[in-house]
Design an enzyme around this catalytic site. Structure first.
Site, short mmCIF file in Angstrom:
data_model
loop_
_atom_site.label_atom_id
_atom_site.label_comp_id
_atom_site.label_asym_id
_atom_site.label_seq_id
_atom_site.Cartn_x
_atom_site.Cartn_y
_atom_site.Cartn_z
N ASP A 227 -20.73 82.51 40.85
CA ASP A 227 -21.43 83.30 41.59
C ASP A 227 -21.96 83.21 42.63
O ASP A 227 -21.64 82.22 42.93
CB ASP A 227 -23.17 83.74 40.52
CG ASP A 227 -24.20 84.22 41.29
OD1 ASP A 227 -23.64 85.68 41.19
OD2 ASP A 227 -25.16 84.00 42.28
N GLU B 68 -23.82 83.98 46.56
CA GLU B 68 -24.59 85.05 47.55
C GLU B 68 -24.42 84.51 48.96
O GLU B 68 -23.52 83.81 48.82
CB GLU B 68 -26.10 83.87 47.81
CG GLU B 68 -26.79 83.45 46.77
CD GLU B 68 -27.15 84.61 45.73
OE1 GLU B 68 -27.27 86.20 46.07
OE2 GLU B 68 -27.04 84.39 44.14
N HIS C 244 -31.25 85.69 42.01
CA HIS C 244 -30.32 85.33 43.12
C HIS C 244 -30.61 84.54 43.46
O HIS C 244 -29.75 84.21 45.01
CB HIS C 244 -31.60 86.64 43.81
CG HIS C 244 -31.42 88.08 43.28
ND1 HIS C 244 -31.01 89.18 43.19
CD2 HIS C 244 -32.35 89.21 42.87
CE1 HIS C 244 -31.09 90.11 43.17
NE2 HIS C 244 -31.89 89.77 42.50
N ASP D 87 -27.71 81.98 38.39
CA ASP D 87 -27.09 83.27 38.21
C ASP D 87 -25.51 84.02 37.20
O ASP D 87 -25.60 83.92 36.61
CB ASP D 87 -27.38 84.17 38.95
CG ASP D 87 -28.36 84.90 40.05
OD1 ASP D 87 -29.28 84.74 39.41
OD2 ASP D 87 -28.39 86.30 40.55
#
Length: 584
Positions: free
Chosen positions: A38, A40, A179, A184
């Site tokens: 994952d 960001e 988040h 995540d």
């Protein structure tokens, strides 16, 4: 940068993936090394935006064998809305390694594995773009997307949205998405395993079988991605239009552009949706203040256009109502048109007739359709003492009954429907106890199910009627950006909607919305003319945690003897109905 791993015998190597395709495509996913990743980022564009965090979990055989987590210095400012969403500030990444330092380490961590991500197109797009920019070899030819899996494996009713947070709630995973990349990724691991469990008994166990089971991208669909080019990343309603400008399909989204783009990936397994997209020539949209307004506008557009490819909500006022007739000795009947004290709407006529019969029996209302004229009494003779026979009138008696004898029964039904008394439900409960005590268990089970359906219908109608009676109700709910979503509701209809952004005083915004709100004139019936689905959507929004009443013209309250008081009883009855029977 954090990195932990432990070696496991039999782990796939890069050579396995490059040279021995069958070694991993036909190997059980349980025995294959997978890396769930994952990211960001500073935004949604792989070419314009940058990675701020990478989190990854290496799994094999259902066990975690390593984790990788690091912040990444994006080399640019992080937008305020991204800081609010992720909590990652510029101070946090100021001393973090750059992507040029991080990406080679991630490649080595994941080498020889199949990559898995929630919305893999997004994560893989960023990783490949950065690998190409840094001239780093990208050795991963195989990946899996849990968004695509969820849309194929779960029904629309079960998972109206496939956001990671929604799937985490559906499967009640132990690590909740926040988040932040590693959290995540950990949540995605659990979601991935739960999705695999759903298809394990369908002969889907290897990478090859899973990718064959999932929908494949269609070049014709991909070519239509330009239809979503001008859509905003905002909440709203979208309308697919056909060659003659007819509305083919109406839907709602919290992000219009992302939702419409998903139609061109081929990930939706419904054949009619693929057919609809092939016919579409353009996509119109209505931008909305928030998801509630989008949901209401969707319902209204469905009613206005009745699109061929939508299967629900195209007839908002259609349904069956249980009403008292206007005869001298009233009885209950099922009708399409509600009266002031009607019960409904109920989707199935048979269910409505069953509920009407149950209430009529408990109250002793007549069920025969004999015309009684203007006589001051009626007489439905009973052949047996103790009540009517099967097929006989509920009010059958050996003696003539006068109007004063009969009217209290009608009053009891009216009080039940309005929520002023639940004596009729107590009568039904007593009958259930008698059936059970007599060991007539099958009859008791049927009576229990009918009574539960009656309570549910009464509670729903009374809830919506309570909302629809209010001439004006102004409600505020906090949004994800610490602002306020506002709605002006008049007689069960959304009259105005807006938002007060973070830092903006909400009361002046509410006053402006009230001044500009649509005028609503109440009609007849228990819902005063409001569409039941719209009223239901508004009721859920108003009563969810966090909602605050700004102002109300009348109190927002349920009647004292409403069927909602019996909701626990009904839930227990539903649980008993669905519980597996014990053998013996």
């Amino acid at each position: 940068m954090g990195f932990t791993a432990q070696s496991v015998g039999g782990q796939l190597t890069f050579a396995d993936l490059e040279n021995g395709g069958d070694d991993y495509t036909d190997r059980s996913l349980f025995d294959t090394t997978l890396v769930v990743v994952d990211l960001e980022t500073t935004g949604g564009s792989p070419t314009e935006d940058r990675i701020t965090e990478i989190g990854a979990v290496k799994i094999r055989g259902g066990e975690v064998i390593g984790e990788f987590a690091t912040l990444v210095d994006p080399g640019r400012l992080i937008p305020p809305q991204i800081v609010t969403l992720t909590g990652i500030t510029e101070a946090m990444v100021s001393d973090a390694p750059t992507i040029a330092q991080v990406l080679p380490s991630f490649v080595e961590f994941a080498r020889g594995a199949i990559l898995v991500a929630h919305n893999a197109r997004f994560d893989m797009g960023f990783l490949r773009q950065n690998a190409a920019r840094l001239d780093i070899d990208w050795p991963f030819n195989a990946s899996l997307c849990t968004v695509t899996m969820a849309r194929r494996i779960l029904t629309r009713d079960e998972a109206p949205t496939v956001r990671l947070s929604a799937l985490a709630d559906l499967f009640d995973v132990s690590v909740r998405p926040t988040h932040r990349a590693l959290d995540d990724a950990r949540a995605t691991v659990e979601v991935f395993h739960r999705l695999l469990e759903r298809v394990g008994n369908q002969g889907v166990g290897t990478y090859r079988e899973l990718t064959a089971y999932l929908p494949r991208s269609n070049p014709r669909l991909r070519a239509k991605r330009t239809l979503a080019r001008d859509l905003p990343a905002r909440p709203g309603v979208y309308l697919f239009r056909g060659p003659s400008d007819e509305v083919l399909y109406v839907g709602t989204a919290v992000d219009l552009r992302r939702r419409v783009l998903s139609y061109f990936t081929g990930s939706d397994p419904r054949r009619r949706i693929g057919e609809m997209v092939n016919l579409a020539t353009r996509v119109d949209h209505v931008e909305c203040a928030h998801a509630l307004e989008a949901g209401v506008r969707e319902l209204r557009l469905l009613a206005a256009h009745a699109p061929a490819y939508n299967r629900r909500s195209t007839q908002p006022h259609r349904g069956w109502w249980i009403v008292l007739t206007g005869e001298r000795f009233p009885r209950l009947k099922v009708s399409r048109t509600p009266t002031e004290d009607a019960l409904g709407p109920i989707g199935n006529r048979t269910t409505a007739a069953t509920i009407a019969d149950l209430i009529g029996q408990a109250a002793g209302l007549r069920s025969c359709t004999t015309r009684l004229g203007s006589a001051s009494h009626h007489w439905c003779r009973s052949e047996s003492v103790g009540g009517p026979q099967i097929g006989g009138c509920n009010a059958a008696s050996d003696l003539p009954q006068t109007l004063p004898d009969y009217l209290p029964r009608v009053t009891a039904v009216r009080d039940l429907l309005s929520g002023d008394s639940d004596d009729v439900l107590t009568v039904l409960t007593d009958r259930l106890i008698r059936l059970s005590d007599a060991q007539m268990f099958e009859s008791a089970a049927r009576h229990r199910d009918r009574m539960s359906a009656t309570i549910d219908a009464l509670a729903r109608c009374q809830r919506l009627a309570a909302l629809c009676r209010i001439a004006e109700l102004v409600v505020a709910r906090p949004d994800q950006d610490r602002g306020w979503e506002l709605a002006v509701i008049r007689h069960g209809r959304l009259a105005s909607a807006g938002v007060a952004r973070r830092g903006v005083a909400p009361m002046p915004v509410a006053a402006t919305l009230v001044a500009a709100a649509e005028t609503v004139v109440a009609d007849d019936g228990p819902l005063l003319g409001a569409a039941p689905e719209e009223a239901g959507l508004l009721y859920r929004w108003v009563t969810e945690p966090g909602a605050r009443i700004v102002s109300a013209s009348e109190p927002f309250a349920l009647p004292g003897a409403c069927a909602e008081r019996w909701s626990a009883w009904s839930q227990t009855a539903h649980a008993a109905r669905t519980a597996p029977r014990r053998a013996g």
